[in-house]
Scaffold this motif. Sequence first.
Motif, PDB file in Angstrom:
ATOM      1  N   PHE A  80      68.335  15.992  -1.691  1.00  0.00           N
ATOM      2  CA  PHE A  80      68.449  17.203  -2.704  1.00  0.00           C
ATOM      3  C   PHE A  80      67.404  18.218  -2.066  1.00  0.00           C
ATOM      4  N   ALA A  81      66.028  17.340  -1.505  1.00  0.00           N
ATOM      5  CA  ALA A  81      64.925  18.598  -1.428  1.00  0.00           C
ATOM      6  C   ALA A  81      65.245  19.259  -0.417  1.00  0.00           C
ATOM      7  N   LEU A  82      65.944  18.794   0.545  1.00  0.00           N
ATOM      8  CA  LEU A  82      66.564  19.329   2.238  1.00  0.00           C
ATOM      9  C   LEU A  82      66.815  20.278   1.894  1.00  0.00           C
ATOM     10  N   ARG A  83      67.729  21.215   0.399  1.00  0.00           N
ATOM     11  CA  ARG A  83      67.886  22.542   0.357  1.00  0.00           C
ATOM     12  C   ARG A  83      66.768  23.477   0.128  1.00  0.00           C
ATOM     13  N   LEU A  84      66.001  23.098  -0.067  1.00  0.00           N
ATOM     14  CA  LEU A  84      64.692  23.869   0.210  1.00  0.00           C
ATOM     15  C   LEU A  84      64.424  24.444   0.766  1.00  0.00           C
ATOM     16  N   VAL A  85      64.368  23.772   2.265  1.00  0.00           N
ATOM     17  CA  VAL A  85      62.894  23.375   2.975  1.00  0.00           C
ATOM     18  C   VAL A  85      63.900  23.765   4.949  1.00  0.00           C
ATOM     19  N   THR A  86      63.987  24.451   5.739  1.00  0.00           N
ATOM     20  CA  THR A  86      64.256  24.627   7.228  1.00  0.00           C
ATOM     21  C   THR A  86      63.124  23.478   8.124  1.00  0.00           C
ATOM     22  N   LEU A  87      63.652  22.596   8.628  1.00  0.00           N
ATOM     23  CA  LEU A  87      62.815  21.995   9.223  1.00  0.00           C
ATOM     24  C   LEU A  87      63.151  22.457  11.133  1.00  0.00           C
ATOM     25  N   PRO A  88      63.178  23.335  11.788  1.00  0.00           N
ATOM     26  CA  PRO A  88      63.326  23.586  13.279  1.00  0.00           C
ATOM     27  C   PRO A  88      63.231  22.286  14.122  1.00  0.00           C
ATOM     28  N   ASN A  89      61.886  21.847  14.227  1.00  0.00           N
ATOM     29  CA  ASN A  89      61.262  20.965  15.076  1.00  0.00           C
ATOM     30  C   ASN A  89      61.444  19.664  14.705  1.00  0.00           C
ATOM     31  N   LEU A  90      62.598  19.256  13.385  1.00  0.00           N
ATOM     32  CA  LEU A  90      62.554  17.628  13.191  1.00  0.00           C
ATOM     33  C   LEU A  90      63.288  16.852  14.386  1.00  0.00           C
ATOM     34  N   LEU A  91      62.480  15.750  14.798  1.00  0.00           N
ATOM     35  CA  LEU A  91      63.151  14.316  15.427  1.00  0.00           C
ATOM     36  C   LEU A  91      63.684  13.557  14.926  1.00  0.00           C
ATOM     37  N   LYS A  92      63.068  12.983  13.796  1.00  0.00           N
ATOM     38  CA  LYS A  92      63.075  11.218  13.791  1.00  0.00           C
ATOM     39  C   LYS A  92      63.111  11.525  12.022  1.00  0.00           C
ATOM     40  N   LEU A  93      64.030  10.976  10.745  1.00  0.00           N
ATOM     41  CA  LEU A  93      65.011  11.437  10.010  1.00  0.00           C
ATOM     42  C   LEU A  93      65.578   9.200   9.959  1.00  0.00           C
ATOM     43  N   GLU A  94      64.276   9.808   8.661  1.00  0.00           N
ATOM     44  CA  GLU A  94      65.406   8.380   7.537  1.00  0.00           C
ATOM     45  C   GLU A  94      65.941   8.671   6.380  1.00  0.00           C
ATOM     46  N   ILE A  95      67.229   8.225   6.760  1.00  0.00           N
ATOM     47  CA  ILE A  95      68.009   8.298   5.675  1.00  0.00           C
ATOM     48  C   ILE A  95      68.931   7.042   4.304  1.00  0.00           C
ATOM     49  N   PRO A  96      68.495   7.157   3.206  1.00  0.00           N
ATOM     50  CA  PRO A  96      68.440   6.567   2.295  1.00  0.00           C
ATOM     51  C   PRO A  96      69.629   5.229   1.563  1.00  0.00           C
ATOM     52  N   PRO A  97      69.419   4.550   1.289  1.00  0.00           N
ATOM     53  CA  PRO A  97      71.010   4.384   0.847  1.00  0.00           C
ATOM     54  C   PRO A  97      71.549   5.054   0.105  1.00  0.00           C
ATOM     55  N   PHE A  98      72.726   5.148  -0.313  1.00  0.00           N
ATOM     56  CA  PHE A  98      73.362   6.101  -1.566  1.00  0.00           C
ATOM     57  C   PHE A  98      73.787   7.562  -1.288  1.00  0.00           C
ATOM     58  N   LEU A 133      60.313  27.635   6.021  1.00  0.00           N
ATOM     59  CA  LEU A 133      60.378  27.430   7.022  1.00  0.00           C
ATOM     60  C   LEU A 133      58.622  26.649   7.184  1.00  0.00           C
ATOM     61  N   PHE A 134      59.030  24.955   7.835  1.00  0.00           N
ATOM     62  CA  PHE A 134      57.927  24.545   7.821  1.00  0.00           C
ATOM     63  C   PHE A 134      57.927  23.751   9.542  1.00  0.00           C
ATOM     64  N   PRO A 135      57.171  24.280  10.282  1.00  0.00           N
ATOM     65  CA  PRO A 135      58.566  23.890  11.773  1.00  0.00           C
ATOM     66  C   PRO A 135      57.033  23.019  12.953  1.00  0.00           C
ATOM     67  N   HIS A 136      56.002  22.089  11.679  1.00  0.00           N
ATOM     68  CA  HIS A 136      56.128  21.200  12.313  1.00  0.00           C
ATOM     69  C   HIS A 136      56.153  20.053  12.085  1.00  0.00           C
ATOM     70  N   LEU A 137      56.598  19.849  11.126  1.00  0.00           N
ATOM     71  CA  LEU A 137      57.150  18.341  10.402  1.00  0.00           C
ATOM     72  C   LEU A 137      58.141  18.083  11.711  1.00  0.00           C
ATOM     73  N   THR A 138      57.432  16.572  11.968  1.00  0.00           N
ATOM     74  CA  THR A 138      58.674  16.506  12.883  1.00  0.00           C
ATOM     75  C   THR A 138      60.010  15.222  13.036  1.00  0.00           C
ATOM     76  N   SER A 139      58.741  14.539  11.975  1.00  0.00           N
ATOM     77  CA  SER A 139      59.661  13.431  11.097  1.00  0.00           C
ATOM     78  C   SER A 139      59.042  12.957   9.218  1.00  0.00           C
ATOM     79  N   LEU A 140      60.428  12.497   8.846  1.00  0.00           N
ATOM     80  CA  LEU A 140      61.235  12.952   8.557  1.00  0.00           C
ATOM     81  C   LEU A 140      61.723  11.537   7.369  1.00  0.00           C
TER      82      LEU A 140
END
Length: 518
Positions: free
Chosen positions: A317-335, A301-308
Motif C-alpha cells: 500500500f506504500a506504493l500508492r504514495l510514490v513513483t519509481l520510474p527506474n525500478l528494475l528489481k521488485l520483490e513481492i511478498p506472500p498474499f 517521484l524518486f528516480p534513483h531507486l532501482t531495487s525494492l
Amino acid sequence: MISYRNHGHQAWELGGHSLPSTPEQRAALVDIKSQLIRYKDSIEVLEKQQHELEASLSLVIYPVLTLPIEITSRIFILCLPAHGRVRPSPSTAPLLLAQICRSWRDVALSTCELWSSFYFDGPVAFDLTGFGLTANPIVPRDNGARALLQTWLSRAKGYPISLGLNTTFRTVPPAFASLVSSVSEQIQRLDLHILPQQFNRFRLFHTPFPRLQHLATTHSTDKDLRELLKEAPALRELRLLGKEFTLNFSLPALTRLEIREEISKEIFLDLLAKFPVLEHLHFSLEEFGAETISEASIPTLFPHLTSLTLASSSSCFALRLVTLPNLLKLEIPPFAEPTVVLPFLSRSSCTIQHLVLSLGTCFMEEDDDEPLEEALTWLNTFPFVVTLEITSWPALDSLAMYLDSKSLPRLRYLTVSSSIGRNTPDVDYDTLIEMLRHRRNPAQAVKLQKFHLKLDLLGRPPDDHAYEWCPGYLASAALEDLIADGLDFRVSFSSASENGSYTWPAPTDTDPPVPFFP
C-alpha cells in the motif's frame, strides 16, 4: 682382563675368577660373525637403495609449490567463506592453510586479505600458540582474546577490515571493544548484534570510521545509531534489525537500506527524501491502517531507486504514495494483491527485469485452481522480466505449463522453490524437459540460460529420501544433453534424511561462490 691357554682350551681371567670356554660358545661366536657378514651385505644393499630413492625424490617438484606466490595467494583467498565472515577455527581457512607446510604458511601470513575479517560469536576460549579455539562459556571472556585479535588484524596491515560481534554477554568483551576503536580507520564492514545497554560501554561514539561502507546493527537505540553514523560519512549499506528507527540523520552516500521492523508511511517517505542516492530499499510497512492509504494526488517521484523489497503484504500500500520510474528489481511478498501493485506499475512506467515473487499459498486443496490463477496473473503482469525467482510454487505438475515463452518472452534466469507436502504430486520431468527444450530452441529470440528447482522435503516422512525425487534414467539423459548444450540446470533438496541437502547433478569445484551481504 688376562687370557691364557691350558690344554688347548682358552680361558679368561676376570676379576679373579676364571671362566673356561666351551665348544658351544666358540660355535655361537662363529655363527654370530657369519650373520654379521650376511647382514652387512644386506644393509649395504638397503643403504644403496635408500640413497637412490632420496636422490630421485630430491628431483621431484610438486606443481602446487611451483605456482607463483600471487596465484597461491589468490587460491587461499577463494578458500574463505563466500559470505565474507571469517570465524577463526583451526579446521578452516586461514588458520588451516598456515598449518600445512612452511611455504604455505609464509604465503598465508603475507596475504593481507586472509586476515582482514574477524567475526566473534559469543563465549570462546582462545589459544593463540596452538591456533586452537574451543567453545567454553566458563572461561574468562577475555582469555587470550586480546592477543589473538591484535595478532590476527596486524596481518591485515592496511587492508580494509570486516568485523562482527554477535554475543550474549552482559557486556561487550573488552578486547573487542578496544580493538574496534584502535582499527576504526581501517574498518569497512561492521556487524554489531549486541544489547542496547552495551553500546554505551562500547566506546564507539566519537570514533572516526572514514572507510566504513557496510553497517548492520541490532537493538541499538536511535540516539546511539545517530551518534555512530555521524562518524561514518562514506556509509553505503545500512541494515537495521530489532526495533523501529526514526532515521533522524542524513547519509549522503547511502545506496542500500534494509529495515527489518515495521515503519510508518511517514518514515517511509521521509527516508526516501533523506537518502537522495538510495538504490535499494527493504522495508515493512506497519499493518495498522495500511489499507486506508489512498492514492496521492501527486505521488512523490524518486528516480534513483532501482531495487525494492516489500517485506510484507501491507507494504504494497506504500506504493500508492510514490513513483519509481527506474525500478528494475521488485520483490513481492506472500498474499500481495495485484490490484494494489498494478496502478503503481502503470504510473511509474518502469521495466521490471528482476522479479522475486513469493506466492501466498504453498499447498493446494484438490480441484483448487485459485493459487495457479494468482501465479499466472503475476507472471502476465511483468512481460519484460529477465530474472525470475519464485517461492512456494503451488503445484509442481503445472510448473512447465505456466512458465512457457508466451507469458515471459525475455526470461533468461529462472529459480523456483516449492515445499513438498504429503499430497504434493511428483515433479513432471517430461513436461519440464519439453518446456526447457522449447525455451532453448535457437529460433527463440531469448534462450533460457538457467533453471534451478529448489524443493523442501522437510515436511515429508523420514523414509522419503531426496533421491527418490530426482529425475529418472531417461529424464536424466535428456537433462544432461541440455546441460551439455549450456543450460545451467540444478535440482536441490532440503531433506532431514540426507543430512540437510542433496543436489542433482552433484555440484563441481568449478561452481562459483555466491556473493552475500552482509
